[in-house]
Design an enzyme around this catalytic site. Sequence first.
Site, PDB file in Angstrom:
ATOM      1  N   TYR A  58       0.840  -1.207   0.000  1.00 55.83           N
ATOM      2  CA  TYR A  58       0.000   0.000   0.000  1.00 55.83           C
ATOM      3  C   TYR A  58       0.875   1.257   0.000  1.00 55.83           C
ATOM      4  O   TYR A  58       0.559   2.241  -0.653  1.00 55.83           O
ATOM      5  CB  TYR A  58      -0.883   0.036   1.251  1.00 55.83           C
ATOM      6  CG  TYR A  58      -1.616  -1.235   1.557  1.00 55.83           C
ATOM      7  CD1 TYR A  58      -2.715  -1.621   0.796  1.00 55.83           C
ATOM      8  CD2 TYR A  58      -1.212  -2.053   2.607  1.00 55.83           C
ATOM      9  CE1 TYR A  58      -3.394  -2.787   1.064  1.00 55.83           C
ATOM     10  CE2 TYR A  58      -1.890  -3.228   2.888  1.00 55.83           C
ATOM     11  CZ  TYR A  58      -2.974  -3.593   2.117  1.00 55.83           C
ATOM     12  OH  TYR A  58      -3.625  -4.754   2.387  1.00 55.83           O
ATOM     13  N   LYS A 104     -11.010  16.745  -6.565  1.00 55.83           N
ATOM     14  CA  LYS A 104     -10.559  18.129  -6.380  1.00 55.83           C
ATOM     15  C   LYS A 104     -11.616  18.826  -5.511  1.00 55.83           C
ATOM     16  O   LYS A 104     -12.569  19.430  -6.030  1.00 55.83           O
ATOM     17  CB  LYS A 104     -10.440  18.790  -7.754  1.00 55.83           C
ATOM     18  CG  LYS A 104      -9.605  20.049  -7.838  1.00 55.83           C
ATOM     19  CD  LYS A 104      -9.430  20.429  -9.315  1.00 55.83           C
ATOM     20  CE  LYS A 104      -8.563  21.647  -9.464  1.00 55.83           C
ATOM     21  NZ  LYS A 104      -8.359  22.011 -10.880  1.00 55.83           N
ATOM     22  N   ASN A 180       5.133 -22.452 -42.436  1.00 56.95           N
ATOM     23  CA  ASN A 180       5.074 -21.857 -41.100  1.00 56.95           C
ATOM     24  C   ASN A 180       5.309 -20.356 -41.146  1.00 56.95           C
ATOM     25  O   ASN A 180       6.010 -19.851 -42.023  1.00 56.95           O
ATOM     26  CB  ASN A 180       6.125 -22.481 -40.181  1.00 56.95           C
ATOM     27  CG  ASN A 180       5.836 -23.920 -39.855  1.00 56.95           C
ATOM     28  OD1 ASN A 180       6.358 -24.829 -40.501  1.00 56.95           O
ATOM     29  ND2 ASN A 180       5.002 -24.141 -38.863  1.00 56.95           N
ATOM     30  N   ILE A 201     -10.260 -20.614 -33.675  1.00 61.83           N
ATOM     31  CA  ILE A 201      -9.872 -20.284 -35.043  1.00 61.83           C
ATOM     32  C   ILE A 201      -9.432 -21.541 -35.783  1.00 61.83           C
ATOM     33  O   ILE A 201      -9.768 -21.745 -36.962  1.00 61.83           O
ATOM     34  CB  ILE A 201      -8.755 -19.224 -35.047  1.00 61.83           C
ATOM     35  CG1 ILE A 201      -9.298 -17.888 -34.531  1.00 61.83           C
ATOM     36  CG2 ILE A 201      -8.178 -19.046 -36.457  1.00 61.83           C
ATOM     37  CD1 ILE A 201      -8.223 -16.825 -34.334  1.00 61.83           C
ATOM     38  N   ASP A 219      -2.355 -24.940 -37.297  1.00 58.85           N
ATOM     39  CA  ASP A 219      -1.947 -25.053 -35.899  1.00 58.85           C
ATOM     40  C   ASP A 219      -1.531 -23.666 -35.439  1.00 58.85           C
ATOM     41  O   ASP A 219      -0.742 -22.989 -36.111  1.00 58.85           O
ATOM     42  CB  ASP A 219      -0.772 -26.041 -35.780  1.00 58.85           C
ATOM     43  CG  ASP A 219      -0.395 -26.313 -34.345  1.00 58.85           C
ATOM     44  OD1 ASP A 219      -1.293 -26.352 -33.493  1.00 58.85           O
ATOM     45  OD2 ASP A 219       0.816 -26.474 -34.064  1.00 58.85           O
TER      46      ASP A 219
END
Length: 299
Positions: A58, A104, A180, A201, A219
């Site tokens: 903190y 404020k 790839n 996907i 893949d």
Amino acid sequence: MIVPALTSVFVRDLCLFGYHGVLPEETRIGQRFVVDIEIRADLSAAIAGDDYEQAVCYGTLCDIASAIVTGPPLQLIETVAGRIAEAVLVKLERVEWVRVEVRKPSAPVPYAVSGTAVVVEQVRVQEVAFSLGSNLGEREAVLAAAVDRLALVEGLEIVEVSSLYDSAPWGGVEQPAFVNICATGRTTLEPHALLRICKAIEVDLGRVPGVRWGARAVDIDVLYYGVREVRDRVLTLPHACLFERAFVLEPLAEIDPDHVIGGRRVRDALAVLPRSLGDVTRRAPDGTGRWGIEEPEPA
């Protein structure tokens, strides 16, 4: 699959004196500002081990806010809150999300109000990389579609995509050669959320269950997620086989050679990787599109 919950830590009603505002008297005389900070972080290690070093202090949150509020004058408390949030994410790596409210109480407005305030929320953005491969069907088109799908995911930005690489099958299963690529980006999504997106996907683009390391339409692997380490039944980060695979390191070294993963730089890992002749070959420019697909002539 159980993902560790994030722990919330609060600092409320931190009263500080500063010289922020648009009016000349605000920057000359100054006034009180009241700050609330809430963070969310994975503090499971701190909780399990009762370990202060693994926690978020903190006092540190207060120090960060104090340095900005008592620092050089700024016109807007929006800026004050934003800089506190940014500093929290920069200085405290365990923090994933931060909310800062700056009030404020003595705002110079011609109305009876108890105070004015702004709230800023920021989420940590993580660097991420993907390895994509295909050895069935229209391989180049499938990889292009996969990258496009990733680029459309909310909370994920694809930054760089490598050239196409032809590679021999890996894993000991007889099958056609692969194409790839690698892609790098930034994300605010959690690692397991990214994994679920990748698997969805793959299914959408025609992948079906089969032999491990066997032929597949596509893949998509998550290679790394910032500096975070993940080890569970469904996900390992950094990827367990990353430093064993030339078809990953070659395209990754093309677009991000100096990235450090688990203490190893990508280009260095590639340089010492045992290789066989023709295991991975970068496709030479041939006038076709980035994915080896003919592009239309410009109008």
